[in-house]
Design an enzyme around this catalytic site. Structure first.
Site, PDB file in Angstrom:
ATOM      1  N   GLU A  47       0.865  -1.188   0.000  1.00 40.72           N
ATOM      2  CA  GLU A  47       0.000   0.000   0.000  1.00 40.72           C
ATOM      3  C   GLU A  47       0.900   1.235   0.000  1.00 40.72           C
ATOM      4  O   GLU A  47       1.992   1.216   0.617  1.00 40.72           O
ATOM      5  CB  GLU A  47      -0.850  -0.024   1.272  1.00 40.72           C
ATOM      6  CG  GLU A  47      -1.578   1.258   1.606  1.00 40.72           C
ATOM      7  CD  GLU A  47      -2.166   1.261   3.036  1.00 40.72           C
ATOM      8  OE1 GLU A  47      -1.553   0.671   3.941  1.00 40.72           O
ATOM      9  OE2 GLU A  47      -3.250   1.860   3.211  1.00 40.72           O
ATOM     10  N   ASN A 110      -6.982   6.219  -1.664  1.00 40.36           N
ATOM     11  CA  ASN A 110      -5.887   5.294  -1.364  1.00 40.36           C
ATOM     12  C   ASN A 110      -6.117   4.108  -2.310  1.00 40.36           C
ATOM     13  O   ASN A 110      -7.072   3.346  -2.105  1.00 40.36           O
ATOM     14  CB  ASN A 110      -5.956   4.875   0.112  1.00 40.36           C
ATOM     15  CG  ASN A 110      -4.767   4.035   0.527  1.00 40.36           C
ATOM     16  OD1 ASN A 110      -4.051   3.505  -0.317  1.00 40.36           O
ATOM     17  ND2 ASN A 110      -4.554   3.915   1.828  1.00 40.36           N
ATOM     18  N   LYS A 127      -9.499   2.127  -1.794  1.00 40.16           N
ATOM     19  CA  LYS A 127      -9.673   1.596  -0.433  1.00 40.16           C
ATOM     20  C   LYS A 127     -11.010   2.031   0.167  1.00 40.16           C
ATOM     21  O   LYS A 127     -11.339   3.225   0.184  1.00 40.16           O
ATOM     22  CB  LYS A 127      -8.522   2.063   0.451  1.00 40.16           C
ATOM     23  CG  LYS A 127      -8.492   1.462   1.853  1.00 40.16           C
ATOM     24  CD  LYS A 127      -7.234   1.882   2.580  1.00 40.16           C
ATOM     25  CE  LYS A 127      -7.102   1.254   3.947  1.00 40.16           C
ATOM     26  NZ  LYS A 127      -5.832   1.664   4.610  1.00 40.16           N
ATOM     27  N   GLU A 146      -6.041   8.744   7.614  1.00 43.12           N
ATOM     28  CA  GLU A 146      -6.595   8.290   6.322  1.00 43.12           C
ATOM     29  C   GLU A 146      -7.992   8.828   6.082  1.00 43.12           C
ATOM     30  O   GLU A 146      -8.351   9.131   4.946  1.00 43.12           O
ATOM     31  CB  GLU A 146      -6.598   6.757   6.248  1.00 43.12           C
ATOM     32  CG  GLU A 146      -5.190   6.163   6.212  1.00 43.12           C
ATOM     33  CD  GLU A 146      -5.211   4.700   5.852  1.00 43.12           C
ATOM     34  OE1 GLU A 146      -4.756   3.881   6.667  1.00 43.12           O
ATOM     35  OE2 GLU A 146      -5.667   4.354   4.755  1.00 43.12           O
ATOM     36  N   CYS A 172      -4.829  -2.955   2.981  1.00 45.61           N
ATOM     37  CA  CYS A 172      -4.544  -2.815   4.394  1.00 45.61           C
ATOM     38  C   CYS A 172      -5.711  -3.102   5.341  1.00 45.61           C
ATOM     39  O   CYS A 172      -6.037  -4.259   5.564  1.00 45.61           O
ATOM     40  CB  CYS A 172      -3.954  -1.445   4.670  1.00 45.61           C
ATOM     41  SG  CYS A 172      -2.955  -1.467   6.143  1.00 45.61           S
ATOM     42  N   ASN A 197       0.329  -1.007   5.414  1.00 45.74           N
ATOM     43  CA  ASN A 197       1.254  -0.257   6.269  1.00 45.74           C
ATOM     44  C   ASN A 197       0.623  -0.311   7.660  1.00 45.74           C
ATOM     45  O   ASN A 197      -0.373   0.391   7.898  1.00 45.74           O
ATOM     46  CB  ASN A 197       1.359   1.219   5.847  1.00 45.74           C
ATOM     47  CG  ASN A 197       2.084   1.461   4.548  1.00 45.74           C
ATOM     48  OD1 ASN A 197       3.005   2.257   4.509  1.00 45.74           O
ATOM     49  ND2 ASN A 197       1.664   0.844   3.470  1.00 45.74           N
TER      50      ASN A 197
HETATM   51  N1  ING Z   1      -3.180   0.482   8.694  1.00 46.53           N
HETATM   52  C1  ING Z   1      -3.617  -0.292   9.797  1.00 46.53           C
HETATM   53  C2  ING Z   1      -4.218  -1.629   9.409  1.00 46.53           C
HETATM   54  O1  ING Z   1      -5.408  -1.856   9.304  1.00 46.53           O
HETATM   55  C3  ING Z   1      -4.932  -0.412  11.877  1.00 46.53           C
HETATM   56  C4  ING Z   1      -4.493   0.469  10.736  1.00 46.53           C
HETATM   57  C5  ING Z   1      -4.023  -1.217  12.570  1.00 46.53           C
HETATM   58  C6  ING Z   1      -6.239  -0.453  12.182  1.00 46.53           C
HETATM   59  C7  ING Z   1      -4.465  -2.054  13.592  1.00 46.53           C
HETATM   60  C8  ING Z   1      -6.708  -1.265  13.216  1.00 46.53           C
HETATM   61  C9  ING Z   1      -5.801  -2.081  13.923  1.00 46.53           C
HETATM   62  O2  ING Z   1      -3.391  -2.529   9.280  1.00 46.53           O
HETATM   63  C10 ING Z   1      -3.832   0.835   7.563  1.00 46.53           C
HETATM   64  N2  ING Z   1      -3.117   1.587   6.696  1.00 46.53           N
HETATM   65  O3  ING Z   1      -4.980   0.517   7.343  1.00 46.53           O
END
Ligand code: ING
Length: 311
Positions: A47, A110, A127, A146, A172, A197
């Site tokens: 991503e 995205n 996304k 985001e 993601c 990411n």
């Molecule tokens: N990053 C993270 C993901 O879903 C996140 C944000 C991390 C949300 C952990 C909830 C829990 O992997 C992106 N860019 O979506």
């Protein structure tokens, strides 16, 4: 005749604010060559693979924000990637920040694209599940903006025929939602390609750090199995300007087993000979959707957004 496709996931180590797109494209081309040398016909990149994970930064000046977006694809910076795939005859998935004009409106998504072996863009995904927040959290160690910098994707979860396979894409946070894969599963998806990411640190809750990798792999493995599809997930990882993101790039089989997993938090290629018929027995038995699904009982999934307890 069995349908096999040698596919690779190209993990990226950190991209710092100071890194130019040209330097990143050089890294992407090196990873493509390495994957090609190993016989891969399809490569999945992460991503937002052209820049640092800029949603971690609070910015208010739109021109500053737009410096992280691509107004055209391919662009002069990314053209070498498209020329190389034509030379090598290899297809790829690439995630980036898309700036576009639609009906006289500037739109920002995205996005990921699916590029065939002749360099044509044959698929695009924007996304849908945007995590994080839209306002500044001044006390947080970093932001996750985001919801501020991107619009929700407006093209749904589709599949495309590419490399003689049925390929779907997501990005993601989408990988955490079963609806993502099921909508593609109901279109006969054989390969789900995704980049991510994922910050190691949870800014909202004192969560043990090992859970980030556990939840990441759990999401891939469960949904690969429940939709009898290969899931190819590429991380951008390591510490970008000191902010750490998890690695764990993986190729997961329709059985839910991890077929390959990255070991580092740097640029790294992993590859597997995908047997595109491996999931067939699951689609004929335990996940024969047409035989076993009872959609008359699933109404709440599309009628209700948040949970409501009425008892
Ligand atoms: N990053 C993270 C993901 O879903 C996140 C944000 C991390 C949300 C952990 C909830 C829990 O992997 C992106 N860019 O979506």
């Amino acid at each position: 005749m069995s349908r096999k496709l040698r596919a690779a996931v190209a993990q990226l180590g950190p991209i710092h604010l100071a890194d130019s797109r040209a330097s990143v494209v050089k890294r992407l081309c090196a990873l493509l060559r390495e994957a090609h040398a190993g016989g891969a016909k399809f490569v999945v990149f992460p991503e937002l693979a052209l820049t640092t994970f800029f949603p971690r930064w609070w910015m208010t000046d739109q021109a500053e924000i737009d410096r992280f977006f691509e107004a055209q694809m391919p662009s002069p910076d990314t053209q070498p990637l498209f020329e190389l795939v034509r030379e090598l005859g290899i297809a790829f998935y690439l995630g980036y920040a898309e700036l576009t004009e639609e009906a006289g409106q500037t739109r920002r998504f995205n996005t990921s694209i699916l590029v065939e072996r002749d360099g044509r863009i044959v698929g695009r995904y924007r996304k849908i599940h945007l995590p994080g927040h839209s306002e500044h959290l001044p006390d947080a160690p970093f932001q996750h903006l985001e919801k501020r910098y991107f619009e929700v994707g407006n093209e749904g979860f589709k599949v495309w025929r590419a490399m003689d396979a049925v390929v779907g894409m997501c990005i993601c946070n989408d990988r955490r939602w079963p609806e993502t894969y099921r909508v593609m599963g109901l279109q006969g998806v054989e390969i789900v390609a995704l980049g991510y990411n994922t910050p190691s640190h949870n800014i909202h809750h004192p969560e043990p750090v090992h859970l980030r990798m556990f939840h990441h792999l759990l999401s891939l493995q469960a949904n690969a199995y429940q939709n009898a599809a290969w899931v190819l997930a590429a991380a951008k990882c390591g510490a970008e300007d000191g902010f750490h993101m998890i690695g764990g790039s993986a190729i997961v089989a329709p059985t839910g087993e991890i077929a390959a997993q990255a070991m580092s938090e740097d640029d790294e290629v992993i590859a597997v000979n995908l047997d595109l018929q491996l999931g067939d027995y699951l689609r004929r038995t335990v996940f024969a959707f047409e035989k076993h699904r009872r959609i008359e009982h699933y109404g709440l999934i599309t009628e209700r957004t948040g949970a409501v307890t009425e008892v």
